[in-house]
Design an enzyme around this catalytic site. Structure first.
Site, PDB file in Angstrom:
ATOM      1  N   ASP A 219       0.861  -1.182   0.000  1.00  0.00           N
ATOM      2  CA  ASP A 219       0.000   0.000   0.000  1.00  0.00           C
ATOM      3  C   ASP A 219       0.901   1.237   0.000  1.00  0.00           C
ATOM      4  O   ASP A 219       2.124   1.131  -0.018  1.00  0.00           O
ATOM      5  CB  ASP A 219      -0.965  -0.039   1.190  1.00  0.00           C
ATOM      6  CG  ASP A 219      -0.232  -0.070   2.518  1.00  0.00           C
ATOM      7  OD1 ASP A 219       1.029   0.026   2.530  1.00  0.00           O
ATOM      8  OD2 ASP A 219      -0.895  -0.198   3.555  1.00  0.00           O
TER       9      ASP A 219
ATOM     10  N   ASP B 150      -8.287  -6.536   0.438  1.00  0.00           N
ATOM     11  CA  ASP B 150      -7.280  -6.859   1.451  1.00  0.00           C
ATOM     12  C   ASP B 150      -7.842  -6.471   2.808  1.00  0.00           C
ATOM     13  O   ASP B 150      -8.687  -5.563   2.904  1.00  0.00           O
ATOM     14  CB  ASP B 150      -5.974  -6.084   1.232  1.00  0.00           C
ATOM     15  CG  ASP B 150      -6.034  -4.709   1.876  1.00  0.00           C
ATOM     16  OD1 ASP B 150      -6.786  -3.860   1.367  1.00  0.00           O
ATOM     17  OD2 ASP B 150      -5.369  -4.488   2.904  1.00  0.00           O
TER      18      ASP B 150
ATOM     19  N   HIS C  66      -7.748 -21.098   8.637  1.00  0.00           N
ATOM     20  CA  HIS C  66      -9.161 -21.345   8.305  1.00  0.00           C
ATOM     21  C   HIS C  66      -9.840 -20.092   7.744  1.00  0.00           C
ATOM     22  O   HIS C  66     -10.510 -20.148   6.707  1.00  0.00           O
ATOM     23  CB  HIS C  66      -9.923 -21.841   9.534  1.00  0.00           C
ATOM     24  CG  HIS C  66     -11.399 -21.876   9.301  1.00  0.00           C
ATOM     25  ND1 HIS C  66     -12.013 -22.897   8.622  1.00  0.00           N
ATOM     26  CD2 HIS C  66     -12.377 -20.978   9.592  1.00  0.00           C
ATOM     27  CE1 HIS C  66     -13.302 -22.641   8.514  1.00  0.00           C
ATOM     28  NE2 HIS C  66     -13.558 -21.485   9.097  1.00  0.00           N
TER      29      HIS C  66
ATOM     30  N   CYS D 255     -15.257 -27.388   5.414  1.00  0.00           N
ATOM     31  CA  CYS D 255     -14.114 -26.601   4.946  1.00  0.00           C
ATOM     32  C   CYS D 255     -12.968 -27.523   4.529  1.00  0.00           C
ATOM     33  O   CYS D 255     -12.752 -28.581   5.111  1.00  0.00           O
ATOM     34  CB  CYS D 255     -13.666 -25.654   6.056  1.00  0.00           C
ATOM     35  SG  CYS D 255     -12.207 -24.692   5.623  1.00  0.00           S
TER      36      CYS D 255
ATOM     37  N   CYS E 185      -9.203 -27.685   9.347  1.00  0.00           N
ATOM     38  CA  CYS E 185     -10.433 -28.489   9.363  1.00  0.00           C
ATOM     39  C   CYS E 185     -10.186 -29.896   8.833  1.00  0.00           C
ATOM     40  O   CYS E 185     -10.709 -30.871   9.368  1.00  0.00           O
ATOM     41  CB  CYS E 185     -11.532 -27.794   8.560  1.00  0.00           C
ATOM     42  SG  CYS E 185     -12.100 -26.265   9.347  1.00  0.00           S
TER      43      CYS E 185
ATOM     44  N   CYS F 176      -9.714 -26.499   4.496  1.00  0.00           N
ATOM     45  CA  CYS F 176      -8.430 -25.948   4.955  1.00  0.00           C
ATOM     46  C   CYS F 176      -7.663 -26.989   5.780  1.00  0.00           C
ATOM     47  O   CYS F 176      -8.234 -27.980   6.244  1.00  0.00           O
ATOM     48  CB  CYS F 176      -8.630 -24.672   5.777  1.00  0.00           C
ATOM     49  SG  CYS F 176      -9.064 -24.950   7.506  1.00  0.00           S
TER      50      CYS F 176
END
Lengths: 364, 364
Positions: free
Chosen positions: B97, B279, B350, B318, B323, B320
């Site tokens: 940024d 973001d 997650h 999920c 999980c 991920c």
């Protein structure tokens, strides 16, 4: 209870050279090649590392603390969550200590009797009672693959032979009770199902007591011999003196576990004097403070200004994730300086791998 | 400087339905499929996650903060360490940024002039000067693949139209200077070598100013359009009102980046109104406080007592790491309760994955 060794041999070893030996320990959760370093997953997890990251360093056994898990969340909660392995998402073997060391070093003790120890839970003031039987029951609920018998570690804060003698004697009476409780709770388990139990050798810096303690432990049916009461404040020379003294007396048929030792020089000394297993919080605790071990057992303090623009890995000769991926000393220093937890994770990976590589060096 | 679009198209998109579009953004560090969520690696690393863990969630772009890295360790140190990618061990695209948002929200500002902003470094009191040119120079030293032009975010703490107008006008004069500096520094770079530059649309909650601001940004040669000054304290309805209003006016040939937005409902609303990139620190910050998003954009506060013996994964649907490996809500609650950083890491994985899956859902 005084059978000399368990009926099924769980450990086999061969001598390599000069007191060093390589062994194989069979646990119900898998085989462990010794010598080996076991990181401390105090509260169910090795601090700041995922189980995958731990396994990737070559760790074979993760230790968890009976004392801490009994306090929070409690062994019953962990049992409901499927036991320690499901809880901590750990596929391989897990060892729990007896809780004795923490009771004597962290708690305000109210009463030590022949029956057990009453102490205060430091976080809420609750009275808690721990005994040999209770410790075995907790470790059984947790679902450890390797357990340690509850010992009187009063020798920690006493210099006099009388107190050491009392702790030593009690430790052995407690060991008999631990074995009885262990036998009762594992009665219906097959050899493949049952966890292992290690007994603890005490005796402070008194060689006579140490020898006697070792003999008494080895006369019981424990699966392994743990050496307690060292690395608790005595000098390195004193610890080495006791380790050298004990080396010839170990039962070669059982594994020898030196409690709470975790620097490279101490591991080397231990391995050269018949020790097979080590555990310690130091590699990860030091890591979180920016301290790394590098080739030659040298020390690197990564928070040092001189590393600000150092593009080298912690140890260019290391094969850990952190070094292989090329995280620079400069990046790690920055992450420490700004308080990012990633730095501690990355150096923990390195330090654990350093000790595992050290052990692999002796095994191969 | 007022070419309408850059000579080499860096972005291509197709409309899917109802304002939603799927795009491909070409950066020098690789292709980015949009819509996409970009986690904030504020100080060079996504908090408590290894770069590998970040990549495994499906993240395509990592954001780093110019303001924080300029303060510590400084862009020159990072340049010496090989630039942001080598520094942070990140293989894919990185976005920085402008520093503007942090200057106006975190610093004690001493002086805002046409030239730039003078403010105090909160950690040591040093006077720091940031200007459009300086911001571009820093981002260039850092080695970002996508940069953002320095804007006057004074609208943050003002309600009056006059101040909003002033900030808006200055933002556009500053954009021209940013573009000049960017052009100067990228003069000898080929299209494949040069980073991309995004301009920022301001205008507060004033639709007239917003539209004018968007037009002015789109008249310049910037590679992408960033929508700033939203998600800074206004109500969700006000933000949605501006996003709905702006939707028909975006240049379809360039990517649209909504700064600082990171909840599932806001991502959905943005994506349905022409936004391609997002973001936010929220998914990881919330995670460290035990807060997880689960299927249906529902919220789970994992520190809640009711999860103490809950064996379920955070979200059984999920994919991920957390999980899929079966870390239970009970285990995570315990880790939060005892202050273990692993819990924050696992829930960060997650939450980021949740937003990436949300974006994938629209892309596919």
């Amino acid at each position: 209870m005084n059978q000399p060794t368990p009926s099924t041999p769980v450990f086999a070893s061969k001598n390599i050279t000069n007191g060093v030996r390589a062994g194989i320990l069979q646990t119900r959760a898998g085989i462990v090649h010794t010598p080996t370093f076991m990181p401390d997953g105090t509260r169910g997890a090795v601090k700041s590392l995922s189980p995958q990251q731990v396994t990737d360093t070559g760790v074979q056994v993760v230790l968890a603390n009976t004392y801490h898990l009994h306090m929070q969340p409690g062994e019953k909660a962990i049992k409901k969550l499927g036991g320690l392995h499901a809880f901590a998402n750990r596929k391989g073997p897990m060892l729990t200590d007896s809780g004795g060391f923490q009771v004597f070093s962290l708690s305000h003790i109210n009463k030590i009797t022949e029956e057990g120890v009453t102490f205060k839970n430091p976080s809420n003031g609750d009275q808690i009672f721990l005994s040999p039987e209770k410790s075995i029951q907790i470790q059984m609920d947790l679902g450890a693959d390797i357990m340690v018998a509850f010992d009187d570690v009063t020798a920690l804060d006493t210099k006099g032979r009388n107190r050491t003698l009392e702790a030593f004697q009690r430790t052995h009476r407690w060991l008999e009770r631990s074995l009885s409780e262990f036998k009762r709770l594992t009665k219906y388990m097959t050899a493949n199902e049952r966890p292992l139990l290690f007994g603890v050798v005490q005796g402070g810096l008194d060689k006579g007591l140490r020898k006697k303690s070792l003999e008494l432990v080895q006369q019981t049916a424990v699966d392994g011999i743990a050496i307690g009461g060292l690395s608790v404040g005595e000098s390195r020379e004193e610890m080495y003196d006791i380790l050298s003294f004990l080396a010839p007396y170990y039962d070669p048929e059982r594994p020898h576990f030196l409690l709470g030792v975790g620097t490279p020089p101490d591991l080397r000394f231990g391995i050269q004097h018949g020790i097979d297993m080590f555990d310690c919080v130091l590699p990860t605790r030091n890591a979180r403070h920016g301290f790394a071990w590098i080739t030659g057992d040298k020390k690197l303090q990564l928070t040092n200004t001189k590393f600000a623009t150092d593009t080298k890995a912690i140890d260019p000769d290391c094969d850990c994730y952190t070094c292989q991926q090329g995280f620079s000393r400069g990046f790690l220093r920055h992450q420490f300086k700004v308080g990012e937890p990633l730095a501690g994770s990355l150096v923990s990976i390195h330090n654990i791998r350093y000790l595992e590589r050290l052990c692999e060096g002796y095994r191969n």
